[in-house]
Design an enzyme around this catalytic site. Structure first.
Site, PDB file in Angstrom:
ATOM      1  N   ASN A  20      27.275 -15.649 -22.068  1.00 54.92           N
ATOM      2  CA  ASN A  20      27.853 -16.486 -21.014  1.00 54.92           C
ATOM      3  C   ASN A  20      28.362 -15.745 -19.777  1.00 54.92           C
ATOM      4  O   ASN A  20      28.492 -16.354 -18.706  1.00 54.92           O
ATOM      5  CB  ASN A  20      29.016 -17.305 -21.587  1.00 54.92           C
ATOM      6  CG  ASN A  20      28.573 -18.222 -22.707  1.00 54.92           C
ATOM      7  OD1 ASN A  20      27.748 -19.096 -22.510  1.00 54.92           O
ATOM      8  ND2 ASN A  20      29.096 -18.006 -23.899  1.00 54.92           N
ATOM      9  N   TYR A  21      28.666 -14.463 -19.899  1.00 53.93           N
ATOM     10  CA  TYR A  21      29.284 -13.758 -18.775  1.00 53.93           C
ATOM     11  C   TYR A  21      28.501 -12.548 -18.279  1.00 53.93           C
ATOM     12  O   TYR A  21      28.753 -12.069 -17.174  1.00 53.93           O
ATOM     13  CB  TYR A  21      30.703 -13.303 -19.161  1.00 53.93           C
ATOM     14  CG  TYR A  21      31.666 -14.449 -19.325  1.00 53.93           C
ATOM     15  CD1 TYR A  21      32.218 -15.077 -18.220  1.00 53.93           C
ATOM     16  CD2 TYR A  21      32.003 -14.924 -20.581  1.00 53.93           C
ATOM     17  CE1 TYR A  21      33.096 -16.142 -18.363  1.00 53.93           C
ATOM     18  CE2 TYR A  21      32.876 -15.985 -20.742  1.00 53.93           C
ATOM     19  CZ  TYR A  21      33.421 -16.594 -19.628  1.00 53.93           C
ATOM     20  OH  TYR A  21      34.278 -17.657 -19.769  1.00 53.93           O
ATOM     21  N   LEU A  22      27.592 -12.022 -19.095  1.00 47.53           N
ATOM     22  CA  LEU A  22      26.871 -10.803 -18.721  1.00 47.53           C
ATOM     23  C   LEU A  22      25.498 -11.148 -18.162  1.00 47.53           C
ATOM     24  O   LEU A  22      24.694 -11.798 -18.837  1.00 47.53           O
ATOM     25  CB  LEU A  22      26.722  -9.884 -19.938  1.00 47.53           C
ATOM     26  CG  LEU A  22      28.038  -9.405 -20.558  1.00 47.53           C
ATOM     27  CD1 LEU A  22      27.753  -8.556 -21.788  1.00 47.53           C
ATOM     28  CD2 LEU A  22      28.862  -8.626 -19.546  1.00 47.53           C
TER      29      LEU A  22
END
Length: 582
Positions: free
Chosen positions: A539-541
């Site tokens: 979700n963030y990388l």
């Protein structure tokens, strides 16, 4: 002079207007033109317990009504889990269970401790065991039945192309667990009915047929969104969606856009940081509060925090909703000056505890914000998440507090990979470096998890394999030494003995590689015991960082992403070169 300019100008302007109209139509949010599907798949209705299985209250058999019996089964299935020993879980369960009982049942069943779910639990365990021992034919029959469900509900027509749907099955009812010490654990997740579901499809499409005797809550034709169906779950009041599969074109474009916005932040983040550092000295208190909040969001990757829904009981906060009781200021602590100690419950009731040295301007502003306030008062009483995001969007189109989290997570991964990776390492050591870089991000984002119940046993088993491999290596080295000794006696002239020596050397090398791989695996498991690596990775990388690292380090992408994840990030895997920079 003789060129007929006046004759072509009208045509030129018509072309410009057409192009402009097409651009405006896209900017209005049009995502698709045609969408057709069969709606969600509902779990089967509850089947009552057989006559041979009983529930007991205070030692007496009690025949429960179907609604109460189903909820009793949810609890019985969890008797082996520690949740059913927790006070909050038991209280919430009993309260919601009594709501499903008849008046007569409520009058009788007053104490959960007098309830005996033993026979129901034994039946459940027997079913689990039977599932494990299915014959090959039974397994194939189940597989075929599931495939029929996928064929009917797992695909849609999007702009007349067949696309896979992601989560087309509605979650069955059960007991809510939550993460951490969630105050709503044990509450009943109610069965979702068609009357709870909003269907989204195009006007020209065939509207999905609801199950017999039911109707949909609403049918919409909204092509500015990408969901096919939605409903509101009863525990948190969250809206749940049925979406396209992760590898669909629309999902891929949305992911790409998210990470491109974060990459764009890289080009102006220094200016934004300079601005909020200047605002730390502003005469306006709201600017100072906004600057300190931005400092925390930027440096600590804190979530901004959103206003609570009505009826929400979990006392979770984000940066903008921090209260005075959530921070403690230390002029000196552990050899550092100006330390802020955080202690609060974040998303999913996961505790955030951290001691962070900050710059003096931030520290002095915090002292000012705390002045004359009670523990339950808001720290940033002049600030809201909406105000913060409105300010950020004025600095860069599309910028929100969440973009900072994505940006800092991706930048941290890229920096850590550069520091930790070594091209001369073997694949196992490279993967350990990757997981350590990912772990730095997970720690930054506070992605914690409880250690798996089987962790200790799993580590014991792995250590047993390591010890056995060490013995095997020791034996292989002894055999190699003896083979060399024998070959030396014969003057190294016997080809058969030389072949034996080569074989023994290969055996030693193979044992050493296998032992190293196991030891690296043990280290990796121990370090990841309480850290959830998957959340940040998915979700963030920016996946292009991981794909580029794989290509540069000659590590198969399959070692980083499983099949489902590779489908989700197919766009990144296909387009990313080894020299990609976030």
């Amino acid at each position: 002079i003789n060129f007929p300019l006046l004759e072509i100008l009208p045509h030129f302007f018509i072309i410009l207007l057409f192009v402009r109209w097409e651009e405006e139509k896209y900017e209005d949010g049009v995502k698709w033109k045609f969408l057709e599907h069969n709606g969600p798949y509902f779990p089967p209705e509850y089947q009552p317990l057989p006559d041979t299985v009983h529930f007991y209250y205070d030692g007496e058999k009690v025949k429960l009504s179907p609604a109460a019996e189903e909820v009793a089964l949810f609890f019985a299935r969890m008797l082996d889990h520690e949740y059913t020993t927790k006070k909050v879980f038991r209280e919430n369960f009993f309260e919601d269970w009594r709501k499903e009982m008849t008046d007569e049942e409520r009058c009788l069943i007053q104490d959960l401790d007098k309830c005996d779910f033993g026979e129901i639990h034994a039946m459940h365990k027997a079913k689990v065991e039977a599932r494990k021992n299915r014959t090959k034919e039974e397994k194939q029959g189940l597989k075929d039945a599931n495939q029929k469900i996928v064929d009917e509900y797992g695909y849609c027509m999007l702009d007349h192309h067949k696309e896979r749907i992601g989560n087309f099955k509605i979650e069955p009812p059960g007991l809510f667990r939550g993460r951490g010490e969630h105050p709503k654990q044990g509450m009943l997740k109610k069965r979702i009915q068609p009357e709870d579901v909003i269907i989204n499809c195009s006007k020209e499409s065939r509207i999905p047929v609801p199950p017999a005797g039911h109707c949909w809550k609403e049918v919409r034709h909204d092509n500015s969104v990408t969901w096919l169906a939605s409903w509101t779950e009863n525990i948190q009041g969250y809206i749940k969606y049925i979406m396209l599969n992760a590898n669909s074109k629309l999902k891929g474009e949305k992911d790409w856009e998210k990470y491109e916005v974060a990459r764009k932040l890289k080009t102006c983040v220094d200016n934004i940081r300079n601005q909020y550092h200047l605002d730390l000295k502003s005469k306006e208190i709201v600017r100072r509060q906004r600057a300190v909040a931005l400092y925390f969001i930027d440096k600590l990757a804190l979530r901004a925090g959103n206003e609570k829904e009505e009826g929400e009981t979990a006392d979770t906060v984000g940066c903008c909703s921090l209260r005075v009781e959530h921070i403690t200021l230390h002029e000196q602590l552990d050899g550092n000056k100006c330390v802020v100690e955080f202690d609060f419950l974040g998303k999913d009731s996961i505790r955030y505890y951290n001691k962070v040295p900050v710059i003096s301007k931030v520290f002095n502003n915090l002292k000012r914000f705390l002045k004359n306030k009670q523990p339950g008062d808001d720290l940033f009483n002049r600030l809201s998440t909406a105000m913060l995001n409105k300010h950020l969007s004025s600095l860069m189109p599309g910028l929100t507090a969440k973009v900072f989290r994505t940006y800092n997570a991706s930048i941290t991964l890229q920096q850590q990979l550069k520091e930790l990776s070594n091209k001369s390492d073997n694949v196992a050591e490279k993967l350990l470096s990757y997981n350590r870089a990912n772990r730095a991000v997970a720690i930054l984002c506070n992605h914690q998890r409880a250690p798996p119940k089987t962790f200790d046993q799993s580590m014991t088993n792995l250590q047993g394999k390591i010890d056995a491999r060490k013995e095997q290596l020791s034996l292989a080295k002894t055999e190699l030494k003896e083979a060399k000794k024998e070959a030396k006696k014969k003057g190294n002239s016997d080809p058969k003995l030389q072949t034996v020596v080569k074989r023994k050397k290969a055996a030693v090398k193979r044992c050493e590689e296998q032992l190293l791989k196991m030891e690296v695996q043990a280290t990796d498991r121990e370090e990841n015991k309480q850290i959830a690596l998957g959340t940040s990775k998915l979700n963030y990388l920016d996946p292009r960082i991981s794909v580029a690292w794989c290509k540069n380090m000659e590590v198969p992408v399959e070692k980083i992403y499983n099949k489902t994840q590779r489908d989700k990030f197919a766009w990144a895997i296909d387009m990313t070169e080894a020299d990609f920079e976030f």
